[in-house]
Design an enzyme around this catalytic site. Structure first.
Site, PDB file in Angstrom:
ATOM      1  N   CYS A   6      -0.882   2.485   0.569  1.00 21.55           N
ATOM      2  CA  CYS A   6      -2.245   2.017   0.810  1.00 21.55           C
ATOM      3  C   CYS A   6      -2.954   3.112   1.593  1.00 21.55           C
ATOM      4  O   CYS A   6      -2.368   4.163   1.853  1.00 21.55           O
ATOM      5  CB  CYS A   6      -2.287   0.661   1.517  1.00 21.55           C
ATOM      6  SG  CYS A   6      -1.669   0.617   3.199  1.00 21.55           S
ATOM      7  N   CYS A  31      -5.456   2.322  -2.728  1.00 14.85           N
ATOM      8  CA  CYS A  31      -5.639   3.711  -2.288  1.00 14.85           C
ATOM      9  C   CYS A  31      -6.510   4.502  -3.259  1.00 14.85           C
ATOM     10  O   CYS A  31      -6.820   5.651  -3.028  1.00 14.85           O
ATOM     11  CB  CYS A  31      -4.310   4.408  -2.045  1.00 14.85           C
ATOM     12  SG  CYS A  31      -3.296   4.645  -3.500  1.00 14.85           S
ATOM     13  N   CYS A  33      -4.223   8.381  -4.690  1.00 10.76           N
ATOM     14  CA  CYS A  33      -2.817   8.279  -5.069  1.00 10.76           C
ATOM     15  C   CYS A  33      -2.521   9.236  -6.215  1.00 10.76           C
ATOM     16  O   CYS A  33      -3.141   9.135  -7.274  1.00 10.76           O
ATOM     17  CB  CYS A  33      -2.486   6.860  -5.500  1.00 10.76           C
ATOM     18  SG  CYS A  33      -2.594   5.662  -4.174  1.00 10.76           S
TER      19      CYS A  33
END
Length: 139
Positions: free
Chosen positions: A13, A87, A91
């Site tokens: 996250c 995220c 990511c």
């Protein structure tokens, strides 16, 4: 006879202070050493969210000593399953990895009452993941 490989799961996250920490803690508790568990954040906070620590303590899991960690390319590359929790584009994506995007409310700035339903949703999803991986829960 060879020993089956232990799968590796990475929870990601933004701040690595709430959702990903809860996911990693539940998977660690429910799978024990049958899964390698990691968590990280694209922009880690200085500390784990105190409301998250309190909510997890309510279910008997102490994450008070955890420290948010930065997401690295190596962490993604070494994981079999990457679970993202808000995220976004931060990511990294690698072909051949299994990605799951769990859309959950962000506990940042929330009190423990708002964190409880997020915690409970994460626990249910972790139990579902274990079932998909064919790993019986220890609790």
């Amino acid at each position: 006879m060879s020993t089956p490989a232990v799968p590796s799961v990475l929870f990601v996250c933004v701040h690595n202070a709430g959702r990903s920490r809860m996911g990693a803690a539940f998977l660690t508790r429910l799978a024990g050493d049958r899964v390698r568990v990691h968590s990280a954040g694209s922009a880690p906070a200085d500390a784990v969210n105190p409301a998250v620590v309190e909510a997890m303590a309510e279910v008997g899991i102490d994450i008070s000593a955890e420290t948010p960690e930065i997401l690295t390319v190596e962490a993604v590359q070494s994981s079999d399953v990457v679970i993202t929790m808000g995220c976004g584009d931060a990511c990294p994506f690698f072909p051949g990895k299994r990605y799951l995007d769990w859309e959950l409310a962000d506990p940042a700035g929330q009190g423990v009452a708002a964190v409880r339903p997020i915690r409970d949703a994460i626990e249910q999803r972790v139990r579902g993941l274990l079932a998909e991986l064919g790993i019986p829960s220890t609790a």
